[in-house]
Enzyme design. Structure first.
Site, PDB file in Angstrom:
ATOM      1  N   ALA A  69      21.843  -3.098   6.040  1.00 58.84           N
ATOM      2  CA  ALA A  69      21.970  -2.481   7.366  1.00 58.84           C
ATOM      3  C   ALA A  69      22.208  -3.546   8.414  1.00 58.84           C
ATOM      4  O   ALA A  69      21.984  -4.736   8.174  1.00 58.84           O
ATOM      5  CB  ALA A  69      20.693  -1.705   7.714  1.00 58.84           C
ATOM      6  N   TYR A 134      21.410   1.057  17.906  1.00 56.37           N
ATOM      7  CA  TYR A 134      20.878   0.990  16.532  1.00 56.37           C
ATOM      8  C   TYR A 134      20.331   2.358  16.104  1.00 56.37           C
ATOM      9  O   TYR A 134      20.670   2.869  15.028  1.00 56.37           O
ATOM     10  CB  TYR A 134      19.775  -0.076  16.477  1.00 56.37           C
TER      11      TYR A 134
HETATM   12  N1  LIG Z   1      13.341  -4.310  10.172  1.00 54.21           N
HETATM   13  C1  LIG Z   1      12.714  -3.265  10.712  1.00 54.21           C
HETATM   14  O1  LIG Z   1      11.812  -3.404  11.544  1.00 54.21           O
HETATM   15  C2  LIG Z   1      13.101  -1.875  10.290  1.00 54.21           C
HETATM   16  C3  LIG Z   1      12.437  -0.792  10.888  1.00 54.21           C
HETATM   17  C4  LIG Z   1      12.801   0.502  10.484  1.00 54.21           C
HETATM   18  C5  LIG Z   1      13.783   0.691   9.537  1.00 54.21           C
HETATM   19  N2  LIG Z   1      14.409  -0.392   9.001  1.00 54.21           N
HETATM   20  C6  LIG Z   1      15.461  -0.159   8.011  1.00 54.21           C
HETATM   21  O2  LIG Z   1      15.006  -0.655   6.763  1.00 54.21           O
HETATM   22  C7  LIG Z   1      16.108  -1.145   6.007  1.00 54.21           C
HETATM   23  C8  LIG Z   1      15.822  -2.545   5.528  1.00 54.21           C
HETATM   24  O3  LIG Z   1      15.586  -3.369   6.666  1.00 54.21           O
HETATM   25  P1  LIG Z   1      15.330  -4.941   6.523  1.00 54.21           P
HETATM   26  O4  LIG Z   1      14.408  -5.337   7.619  1.00 54.21           O
HETATM   27  O5  LIG Z   1      14.999  -5.280   5.117  1.00 54.21           O
HETATM   28  O6  LIG Z   1      16.787  -5.480   6.883  1.00 54.21           O
HETATM   29  P2  LIG Z   1      17.326  -6.975   6.861  1.00 54.21           P
HETATM   30  O7  LIG Z   1      16.225  -7.925   6.492  1.00 54.21           O
HETATM   31  O8  LIG Z   1      18.084  -7.179   8.112  1.00 54.21           O
HETATM   32  O9  LIG Z   1      18.330  -6.951   5.617  1.00 54.21           O
HETATM   33  C9  LIG Z   1      19.534  -6.259   5.651  1.00 54.21           C
HETATM   34  C10 LIG Z   1      20.472  -6.946   4.686  1.00 54.21           C
HETATM   35  O10 LIG Z   1      21.717  -6.219   4.676  1.00 54.21           O
HETATM   36  C11 LIG Z   1      22.758  -7.185   4.706  1.00 54.21           C
HETATM   37  N3  LIG Z   1      24.009  -6.593   5.188  1.00 54.21           N
HETATM   38  C12 LIG Z   1      24.432  -6.447   6.462  1.00 54.21           C
HETATM   39  N4  LIG Z   1      25.667  -5.891   6.483  1.00 54.21           N
HETATM   40  C13 LIG Z   1      26.022  -5.683   5.199  1.00 54.21           C
HETATM   41  C14 LIG Z   1      27.171  -5.157   4.567  1.00 54.21           C
HETATM   42  N5  LIG Z   1      28.223  -4.720   5.281  1.00 54.21           N
HETATM   43  N6  LIG Z   1      27.215  -5.081   3.217  1.00 54.21           N
HETATM   44  C15 LIG Z   1      26.167  -5.532   2.485  1.00 54.21           C
HETATM   45  N7  LIG Z   1      25.039  -6.052   3.018  1.00 54.21           N
HETATM   46  C16 LIG Z   1      24.971  -6.135   4.363  1.00 54.21           C
HETATM   47  C17 LIG Z   1      22.234  -8.264   5.606  1.00 54.21           C
HETATM   48  O11 LIG Z   1      22.988  -9.443   5.465  1.00 54.21           O
HETATM   49  P3  LIG Z   1      23.081 -10.440   6.745  1.00 54.21           P
HETATM   50  O12 LIG Z   1      21.702 -10.912   7.017  1.00 54.21           O
HETATM   51  O13 LIG Z   1      24.010 -11.490   6.223  1.00 54.21           O
HETATM   52  O14 LIG Z   1      23.664  -9.624   7.866  1.00 54.21           O
HETATM   53  C18 LIG Z   1      20.806  -8.378   5.094  1.00 54.21           C
HETATM   54  O15 LIG Z   1      20.709  -9.260   3.979  1.00 54.21           O
HETATM   55  C19 LIG Z   1      17.325  -1.000   6.918  1.00 54.21           C
HETATM   56  O16 LIG Z   1      17.981   0.196   6.618  1.00 54.21           O
HETATM   57  C20 LIG Z   1      16.733  -0.902   8.299  1.00 54.21           C
HETATM   58  O17 LIG Z   1      17.573  -0.195   9.185  1.00 54.21           O
HETATM   59  C21 LIG Z   1      14.089  -1.673   9.335  1.00 54.21           C
END
Ligand SMILES: NC(=O)c1ccc[n+]([C@@H]2O[C@H](COP(=O)([O-])OP(=O)(O)OC[C@H]3O[C@@H](n4cnc5c(N)ncnc54)[C@H](OP(=O)(O)O)[C@@H]3O)[C@@H](O)[C@H]2O)c1
Length: 292
Positions: A69, A134
């Protein structure tokens, strides 16, 4: 004998993807990808329909867990197109590929699909009304997922943290080690989520995701708090003598508007998966034990 179908974890270098990888360590049924490959993680852009279709066919993928994401809530206000491409079009690509290959999809969504106007816990049936770019893209992805008719589930989570990547806990530990005091907003209430807890929940969904069709579940840790409460507890548990000062959102202006209240009700997921939801302070302790 029919070959066992693989579980594809996209965004495997991110916080949640890394926790799934840690939990499923050594399980050959899992296949990991991210935008940039690294080691055993293959390069796969979820927006690249051809590459996604080829990957799913080549590895006989039966379930996709989409952890990929665009998650930078502030930067998304300046890059709405890129955010939309990854969070909406990427999910549509995955849903389409899953449909064609009779695979199911587990999609992760967010409490930021809500506007915070409720002051009792948000249910899965509450109507999204996002306040930020977002939040809008994640809400649109939910709609696209459901409209596609693909099998699987949407899990809404909140305030994710882990020993991996960038997150509030790691930021507070860094600030706590270098500053004598910090200001943290006290008028946004929600619940933190230890990514390892969510990863466990996702693994429990694997055997049943194919029997669901776009059903939504909430999951975060138990207990509501503000970012100020969260920061104060991080400093307390980490033994850092940094004073946390509560401030209002107006004193800490940000581009993206956040919901003032986004606590998620977990009754549904707890009953269906027959799980207890850990208290946020207990899960924080587990994460700090790994970090410190
Ligand atoms: N973080 C929060 O507080 C939070 C809260 C609520 C919900 N969520 C949801 O939970 C999920 C996981 O979040 P997270 O915190 O683990 O996210 P994260 O640490 O930001 O990891 C997302 C990963 O997706 C990769 N990515 C981005 N664009 C991509 C593409 N086009 N194709 C393939 N990979 C791609 C990113 O690579 P790069 O780093 O190189 O961009 C990153 O490695 C997401 O759906 C997020 O929206 C997160």
């Amino acid at each position: 004998m029919q070959k066992k179908r693989k579980v594809l974890v996209t965004g495997a270098l991110g916080q949640l993807g890394s926790e799934i990888r840690r939990l499923a360590d050594g399980n050959g049924d899992f296949l990991y990808t991210d935008y940039l490959g690294s080691g055993d993680i293959l390069a796969l852009d979820i927006c690249d329909a051809e590459a996604v279709a080829a990957c799913i066919a080549e590895y006989n993928v039966g379930t996709i867990v989409n952890c990929a994401a665009y998650t930078n809530v502030e930067k998304a206000e300046d890059e709405p197109e890129l955010c939309r491409r990854i969070n909406c079009e990427g999910v549509a690509v995955l849903a389409d590929a899953a449909l064609r290959n009779k695979a199911s999809l587990i999609q992760i969504s967010t409490d930021f699909v809500f506007d915070g106007s409720k002051n009792i816990p948000y249910l899965e049936t509450d109507t999204p009304s996002p306040l930020s770019v977002y939040g809008r893209t994640k809400a649109e992805a939910e709609t696209a997922f459901i409209a596609s008719g693909v099998k699987g589930v949407i899990i809404r989570t909140a305030w994710l943290y882990s020993p991996y990547g960038k997150n509030f806990v790691k930021t507070m530990l860094n600030l706590g080690a270098t500053r004598s005091s910090i200001n943290v907003v006290n008028d946004q209430t929600g619940s933190p989520t230890y990514a390892a807890d969510l990863a466990e929940v996702i693994l429990k969904f694997l055997p049943i995701a194919g029997r669901k069709k776009g059903e939504i579940y909430n999951y975060s840790n138990e207990g509501a708090c503000s970012w100020y409460d969260f920061a104060a507890e991080i400093m307390r548990q980490a033994g850092l003598p940094c004073q946390v000062i509560p401030v209002s959102s107006s004193e800490y202006p940000q581009k993206a508007v956040r919901p003032s209240y986004s606590y998620l009700d977990k009754t549904k997921i707890a009953a269906e998966l027959k799980i207890g939801v850990p208290q946020w302070q207990d899960s924080l302790q587990k994460c700090l034990d790994r970090l410190i």
